[in-house]
Design an enzyme around this catalytic site. Sequence first.
Site, PDB file in Angstrom:
ATOM      1  N   SER A 209      30.536  17.695  47.539  1.00 45.13           N
ATOM      2  CA  SER A 209      31.834  17.723  48.114  1.00 45.13           C
ATOM      3  C   SER A 209      32.908  17.464  47.251  1.00 45.13           C
ATOM      4  O   SER A 209      32.786  16.560  46.530  1.00 45.13           O
ATOM      5  CB  SER A 209      31.961  16.963  49.441  1.00 45.13           C
ATOM      6  OG  SER A 209      33.379  16.803  49.820  1.00 45.13           O
TER       7      SER A 209
ATOM      8  N   MET B  13      39.414  20.470  58.211  1.00 47.28           N
ATOM      9  CA  MET B  13      39.809  19.459  59.132  1.00 47.28           C
ATOM     10  C   MET B  13      41.452  19.798  59.172  1.00 47.28           C
ATOM     11  O   MET B  13      41.971  18.689  58.689  1.00 47.28           O
ATOM     12  CB  MET B  13      39.359  18.232  58.447  1.00 47.28           C
ATOM     13  CG  MET B  13      37.868  17.675  58.393  1.00 47.28           C
ATOM     14  SD  MET B  13      37.335  16.687  57.010  1.00 47.28           S
ATOM     15  CE  MET B  13      37.179  17.770  55.768  1.00 47.28           C
TER      16      MET B  13
ATOM     17  N   MET C 265      28.711  15.757  61.794  1.00 50.37           N
ATOM     18  CA  MET C 265      29.501  14.807  61.155  1.00 50.37           C
ATOM     19  C   MET C 265      28.902  13.380  60.991  1.00 50.37           C
ATOM     20  O   MET C 265      28.783  13.134  62.268  1.00 50.37           O
ATOM     21  CB  MET C 265      30.969  14.698  61.166  1.00 50.37           C
ATOM     22  CG  MET C 265      31.752  16.003  61.118  1.00 50.37           C
ATOM     23  SD  MET C 265      31.701  16.257  59.161  1.00 50.37           S
ATOM     24  CE  MET C 265      32.486  14.635  58.564  1.00 50.37           C
TER      25      MET C 265
ATOM     26  N   GLY D 134      35.985  10.466  51.717  1.00 57.66           N
ATOM     27  CA  GLY D 134      34.809  10.254  51.172  1.00 57.66           C
ATOM     28  C   GLY D 134      34.395   8.876  51.219  1.00 57.66           C
ATOM     29  O   GLY D 134      35.073   7.952  51.146  1.00 57.66           O
TER      30      GLY D 134
ATOM     31  N   HIS E 259      30.818  22.377  48.605  1.00 59.62           N
ATOM     32  CA  HIS E 259      31.580  22.043  49.954  1.00 59.62           C
ATOM     33  C   HIS E 259      33.076  21.698  49.556  1.00 59.62           C
ATOM     34  O   HIS E 259      33.350  20.739  48.811  1.00 59.62           O
ATOM     35  CB  HIS E 259      30.919  20.959  50.567  1.00 59.62           C
ATOM     36  CG  HIS E 259      31.275  20.324  51.718  1.00 59.62           C
ATOM     37  ND1 HIS E 259      30.958  21.115  52.974  1.00 59.62           N
ATOM     38  CD2 HIS E 259      32.300  19.326  52.246  1.00 59.62           C
ATOM     39  CE1 HIS E 259      31.471  20.407  53.934  1.00 59.62           C
ATOM     40  NE2 HIS E 259      32.220  19.324  53.554  1.00 59.62           N
TER      41      HIS E 259
ATOM     42  N   ASP F  29      27.121  15.851  56.909  1.00 55.72           N
ATOM     43  CA  ASP F  29      28.138  15.553  56.209  1.00 55.72           C
ATOM     44  C   ASP F  29      28.586  14.014  56.172  1.00 55.72           C
ATOM     45  O   ASP F  29      29.363  14.161  57.392  1.00 55.72           O
ATOM     46  CB  ASP F  29      29.331  16.625  56.108  1.00 55.72           C
ATOM     47  CG  ASP F  29      30.359  16.438  55.340  1.00 55.72           C
ATOM     48  OD1 ASP F  29      30.302  15.664  54.386  1.00 55.72           O
ATOM     49  OD2 ASP F  29      31.322  17.231  55.500  1.00 55.72           O
ATOM     50  N   GLY F  30      28.341  13.274  55.273  1.00 63.54           N
ATOM     51  CA  GLY F  30      29.221  11.925  55.202  1.00 63.54           C
ATOM     52  C   GLY F  30      28.075  11.109  55.090  1.00 63.54           C
ATOM     53  O   GLY F  30      27.194  10.832  55.620  1.00 63.54           O
ATOM     54  N   GLY F  31      28.278  10.074  54.156  1.00 64.49           N
ATOM     55  CA  GLY F  31      27.373   8.860  53.772  1.00 64.49           C
ATOM     56  C   GLY F  31      26.041   9.364  53.443  1.00 64.49           C
ATOM     57  O   GLY F  31      25.129   8.569  53.566  1.00 64.49           O
TER      58      GLY F  31
ATOM     59  N   HIS G 175      35.212  23.377  54.866  1.00 65.80           N
ATOM     60  CA  HIS G 175      35.086  22.489  56.156  1.00 65.80           C
ATOM     61  C   HIS G 175      36.619  22.289  56.334  1.00 65.80           C
ATOM     62  O   HIS G 175      37.258  21.617  55.640  1.00 65.80           O
ATOM     63  CB  HIS G 175      34.290  21.295  55.738  1.00 65.80           C
ATOM     64  CG  HIS G 175      34.213  20.134  56.768  1.00 65.80           C
ATOM     65  ND1 HIS G 175      33.952  18.731  56.524  1.00 65.80           N
ATOM     66  CD2 HIS G 175      34.486  20.259  58.133  1.00 65.80           C
ATOM     67  CE1 HIS G 175      34.127  18.239  57.592  1.00 65.80           C
ATOM     68  NE2 HIS G 175      34.481  19.016  58.542  1.00 65.80           N
TER      69      HIS G 175
ATOM     70  N   ASP H 184      36.513  20.514  51.318  1.00 65.48           N
ATOM     71  CA  ASP H 184      37.110  19.806  52.473  1.00 65.48           C
ATOM     72  C   ASP H 184      38.754  20.026  52.579  1.00 65.48           C
ATOM     73  O   ASP H 184      39.492  19.637  51.834  1.00 65.48           O
ATOM     74  CB  ASP H 184      36.939  18.363  52.228  1.00 65.48           C
ATOM     75  CG  ASP H 184      35.606  17.989  52.482  1.00 65.48           C
ATOM     76  OD1 ASP H 184      34.999  18.199  53.768  1.00 65.48           O
ATOM     77  OD2 ASP H 184      35.025  17.392  51.766  1.00 65.48           O
TER      78      ASP H 184
ATOM     79  N   MET I 280      42.142  19.210  54.274  1.00 68.74           N
ATOM     80  CA  MET I 280      42.702  18.495  55.271  1.00 68.74           C
ATOM     81  C   MET I 280      44.093  18.931  55.178  1.00 68.74           C
ATOM     82  O   MET I 280      44.710  18.796  54.321  1.00 68.74           O
ATOM     83  CB  MET I 280      42.412  17.188  54.821  1.00 68.74           C
ATOM     84  CG  MET I 280      40.920  16.795  54.469  1.00 68.74           C
ATOM     85  SD  MET I 280      40.622  15.071  54.163  1.00 68.74           S
ATOM     86  CE  MET I 280      38.823  14.861  53.909  1.00 68.74           C
TER      87      MET I 280
ATOM     88  N   SER J   1      30.357  11.439  47.279  1.00 70.56           N
ATOM     89  CA  SER J   1      30.529  10.294  46.236  1.00 70.56           C
ATOM     90  C   SER J   1      28.959  10.126  45.491  1.00 70.56           C
ATOM     91  O   SER J   1      28.809   9.729  44.590  1.00 70.56           O
ATOM     92  CB  SER J   1      30.674   9.053  46.840  1.00 70.56           C
ATOM     93  OG  SER J   1      30.250   8.905  48.266  1.00 70.56           O
TER      94      SER J   1
HETATM   95  C1  DX5 Z   1      34.554  13.479  55.080  1.00 70.17           C
HETATM   96  C2  DX5 Z   1      34.287  14.928  54.082  1.00 70.17           C
HETATM   97  C3  DX5 Z   1      33.235  14.993  53.583  1.00 70.17           C
HETATM   98  C4  DX5 Z   1      33.323  13.745  52.352  1.00 70.17           C
HETATM   99  C5  DX5 Z   1      31.919  13.198  52.138  1.00 70.17           C
HETATM  100  O1  DX5 Z   1      35.673  14.018  55.912  1.00 70.17           O
HETATM  101  O2  DX5 Z   1      34.280  15.998  55.191  1.00 70.17           O
HETATM  102  O3  DX5 Z   1      32.697  16.237  53.122  1.00 70.17           O
HETATM  103  O4  DX5 Z   1      33.668  14.639  51.279  1.00 70.17           O
HETATM  104  O5  DX5 Z   1      31.808  12.385  51.344  1.00 70.17           O
HETATM  105  P1  DX5 Z   1      30.777  11.208  51.012  1.00 70.17           P
HETATM  106  O6  DX5 Z   1      29.314  12.121  50.549  1.00 70.17           O
HETATM  107  O7  DX5 Z   1      31.052  10.426  49.860  1.00 70.17           O
HETATM  108  O8  DX5 Z   1      30.513  10.469  52.339  1.00 70.17           O
HETATM  109 ZN    ZN Z   2      33.401  17.931  54.589  1.00 70.48          ZN
END
Ligand code: DX5
Ligand code: ZN
Length: 214
Positions: free
Chosen positions: A7, A67, A136, A143, A32, A175-177, A65, A34, A36, A198
């Site tokens: 990402s 958002m 999600m 991130g 990926h 996606d996420g963590g 993605h 993002d 926003m 990350s």
């Molecule tokens: C969060 C994003 C993710 C984010 C993930 O809203 O949609 O794509 O970048 O970041 P990590 O992998 O650090 O959780």
């Molecule tokens: Zn994302």
Amino acid sequence: MIKIGPSLLSADFSKLSEEIKDIEQSGADFLHLDLMDGHFVPNLTFGIPVIEKLRKCSDLPFDAHLMVEHPENYIEGLAKAGVSYVTVHQEACIHLDRVLHQIKEAGMKCGVALNPATPVSSLKNIASFLDMVLIMSVNPGFGGQKFISYTTDKIKEACHMLASAENTHAVVEVDGGINSETAKLAVGAGAVFLVAGSAVFGADDRKTAIAALR
Ligand code: DX5
Ligand code: ZN
């Protein structure tokens, strides 16, 4: 076959083209992106003009993605910019069926993202039409957050729903963590596209980080 999509949110925004080349050479399968808007989520990133420029820096498929509120306003621009997958949030779309048709008619693959608290069953009626379900595993917007463990059950439910709809081409993305530990949980539940911000961009050796996820 598991695919890893770093990402860009966790990249160094002062040198995006170098960052993308680096993860491409390190074995990433897709990028990926993002988007926003500061309304759907309390954060801002980048938009279509930036994506158009980035398209010239990389051969990786782009996975957008969204958002954002009113994602329908971005679809034509994303198609022109060369994006492959467009994922909108179920929670952001009053007319979800219409938006998904717009994405397909623009020549791209369509996905729907579900916030942690949104049930998989909300996609039941459109399951045969989808190219991707994005589970999600954090609340969207930032991130570096911690993986929410109950979302693995949602990955399983999404796989089951797609199978029941005889949709064999759609993929489940998470996606996420995501790190080398949580990736095992997500893949064990049926996810095939893993997004990691990350865990990839924060690593000194990104090739090793991507290999560890895979
Ligand atoms: C969060 C994003 C993710 C984010 C993930 O809203 O949609 O794509 O970048 O970041 P990590 O992998 O650090 O959780
Ligand atoms: Zn994302």
